[in-house]
Design a protein around this motif. Structure first.
Motif, short mmCIF file in Angstrom:
data_model
loop_
_atom_site.label_atom_id
_atom_site.label_comp_id
_atom_site.label_asym_id
_atom_site.label_seq_id
_atom_site.Cartn_x
_atom_site.Cartn_y
_atom_site.Cartn_z
N ILE A 1 44.38 39.04 41.19
CA ILE A 1 45.35 40.09 41.55
C ILE A 1 45.57 40.92 40.31
CG2 ILE A 1 47.60 40.57 42.58
CD1 ILE A 1 47.65 37.63 43.51
N GLU A 2 44.85 42.03 40.22
CA GLU A 2 44.83 42.88 39.02
C GLU A 2 44.61 44.32 39.46
OE1 GLU A 2 44.97 44.76 35.96
OE2 GLU A 2 44.92 42.65 35.32
N ASP A 3 45.54 45.22 39.08
CA ASP A 3 45.44 46.60 39.55
C ASP A 3 44.45 47.44 38.75
OD1 ASP A 3 47.16 46.55 37.30
OD2 ASP A 3 48.02 48.49 37.88
N ASP A 4 44.05 46.98 37.58
CA ASP A 4 43.04 47.68 36.79
C ASP A 4 41.67 47.39 37.40
OD1 ASP A 4 41.07 48.31 34.87
OD2 ASP A 4 42.51 48.11 33.24
N GLN A 5 41.11 48.38 38.06
CA GLN A 5 39.85 48.19 38.78
C GLN A 5 38.73 47.71 37.88
OE1 GLN A 5 39.13 48.86 42.36
NE2 GLN A 5 37.49 47.51 41.66
N LYS B 1 29.50 34.67 37.79
CA LYS B 1 28.43 34.14 36.94
C LYS B 1 28.69 32.69 36.55
CE LYS B 1 25.80 35.30 32.75
NZ LYS B 1 25.68 36.24 31.60
N ALA B 2 30.00 32.33 36.42
CA ALA B 2 30.36 30.96 36.04
C ALA B 2 30.34 30.01 37.24
CB ALA B 2 31.74 30.95 35.40
N GLY B 3 30.06 30.53 38.44
CA GLY B 3 29.90 29.67 39.59
C GLY B 3 31.08 29.64 40.55
N PHE B 4 32.06 30.54 40.35
CA PHE B 4 33.22 30.58 41.23
C PHE B 4 33.01 31.58 42.36
CE2 PHE B 4 34.98 29.38 37.05
CZ PHE B 4 35.62 28.20 37.39
N SER B 5 33.66 31.31 43.49
CA SER B 5 33.75 32.30 44.55
C SER B 5 35.00 33.13 44.29
CB SER B 5 33.85 31.59 45.91
OG SER B 5 34.08 32.51 46.95
N VAL B 6 34.90 34.45 44.42
CA VAL B 6 35.99 35.32 43.97
C VAL B 6 36.46 36.24 45.09
CG1 VAL B 6 36.66 37.12 42.33
CG2 VAL B 6 35.14 35.27 41.59
N TRP B 7 37.80 36.30 45.22
CA TRP B 7 38.46 37.29 46.08
C TRP B 7 39.21 38.24 45.17
CZ3 TRP B 7 37.96 37.61 51.36
CH2 TRP B 7 37.35 36.52 51.98
N VAL C 1 48.04 39.94 49.48
CA VAL C 1 47.99 38.59 48.93
C VAL C 1 48.35 37.53 49.97
CG1 VAL C 1 49.06 37.00 47.27
CG2 VAL C 1 48.39 39.31 46.56
N THR C 2 49.44 37.73 50.71
CA THR C 2 49.86 36.75 51.70
C THR C 2 48.77 36.51 52.74
OG1 THR C 2 52.19 37.36 51.44
CG2 THR C 2 51.59 36.22 53.46
N THR C 3 48.12 37.58 53.17
CA THR C 3 47.06 37.45 54.17
C THR C 3 45.88 36.67 53.63
OG1 THR C 3 47.68 39.56 55.17
CG2 THR C 3 45.49 38.73 55.66
N ILE C 4 45.48 36.95 52.39
CA ILE C 4 44.34 36.24 51.79
C ILE C 4 44.65 34.75 51.64
CG2 ILE C 4 42.93 36.00 49.70
CD1 ILE C 4 43.22 39.03 49.30
N LEU C 5 45.85 34.43 51.16
CA LEU C 5 46.21 33.02 50.96
C LEU C 5 46.30 32.26 52.27
CD1 LEU C 5 48.90 33.26 48.13
CD2 LEU C 5 46.58 32.38 47.93
N SER C 6 46.74 32.93 53.32
CA SER C 6 46.91 32.24 54.60
C SER C 6 45.61 32.12 55.39
CB SER C 6 47.96 32.96 55.45
OG SER C 6 47.56 34.29 55.73
#
Length: 227
Positions: A8-12, A24-30, A38-43
């Motif tokens: 959650i970062e407003d700087d594109q 690159k480190a192997g994480f899945s990223v939203w 945010v609420t929708t993504i977490l739920s």
């Protein structure tokens, strides 16, 4: 296991850099650039950790952190250019798991993420009860609830974790260093008074509900004990 991280970062530019580094480190990223989604993504998705910028266009980061905590126990690392001690303390009070000031080193961020996920995984795997009853004191973890003599007590997430940890070790003194590791998730420093502040506030709320002050005991030279 592939861990999912919500940025959650407003700087594109920074948001995209973080996504590239974490992918690159192997994480899945939203990704999110404001508080709205945010609420929708977490739920609707399994998120294992949140990177939260405190400065957002449509919300105060601390307010969003409190909102997240009402919805989820997902670990949260705060990232911000406002690297004042008061910001770190407020973030911990509101339930943050770690804090990293801008500008930061990407490797350090990755190591902090891995450390928080490791602690979170160990905590999830531990078999803890959902409720504790110690005489007139009753605690429930999901959802957070504290009752003394049938009077409900409102605690912050950090205050609840502190009381829960002391209750799990009833009549057993816990050192400040151990409480820092277990509750505040950082190393003890004798110049850091945040633990004492949390203890004082928890004690004050319990006493206001009728608990004798010496039930939450300061063990001089050691730490604290619930008895």
């Amino acid at each position: 296991m592939e861990y999912s991280i919500l940025i959650i970062e407003d700087d594109q530019v920074l948001n995209d850099q973080l996504k590239q580094m974490l992918t690159k480190a192997g994480f899945s990223v939203w990704q999110s650039h404001d508080a709205y989604s945010v609420t929708t993504i977490l739920s609707s998705h399994t998120i294992h950790l949140v990177l939260l910028d405190l400065t957002l266009p449509d919300s105060c980061g601390h307010d969003l952190l409190q909102q997240i905590r009402q919805q989820s126990d997902v670990p949260v690392i705060l990232i911000t250019a406002r690297n004042a001690q008061s910001e770190r303390i407020l973030g911990l009070q509101n339930g943050a798991d770690d804090f990293l000031g801008k500008p930061f080193n990407f490797l350090e961020l990755q190591l902090r993420i891995e450390a928080v996920l490791r602690r979170s995984s160990q905590h999830t795997q531990s078999q803890e009860p959902n409720r504790l009853t110690l005489g007139p004191l009753r605690l429930q973890k999901q959802p957070y609830s504290v009752v003394y003599n049938q009077q409900e007590i409102t605690l912050t997430t950090v205050q609840f974790k502190l009381l829960w940890t002391l209750a799990r070790h009833y009549q057993q003194p816990l050192s400040k260093a151990e409480l820092y590791r277990r509750v505040l998730l950082k190393d003890f420093s004798r110049y850091d008074r945040s633990l004492d502040m949390h203890i004082s506030r928890v004690r004050r709320k319990l006493v206001a509900a009728g608990m004798p002050a010496d039930k939450l005991l300061t063990v001089h030279g050691t730490g604290y004990c619930l008895q």
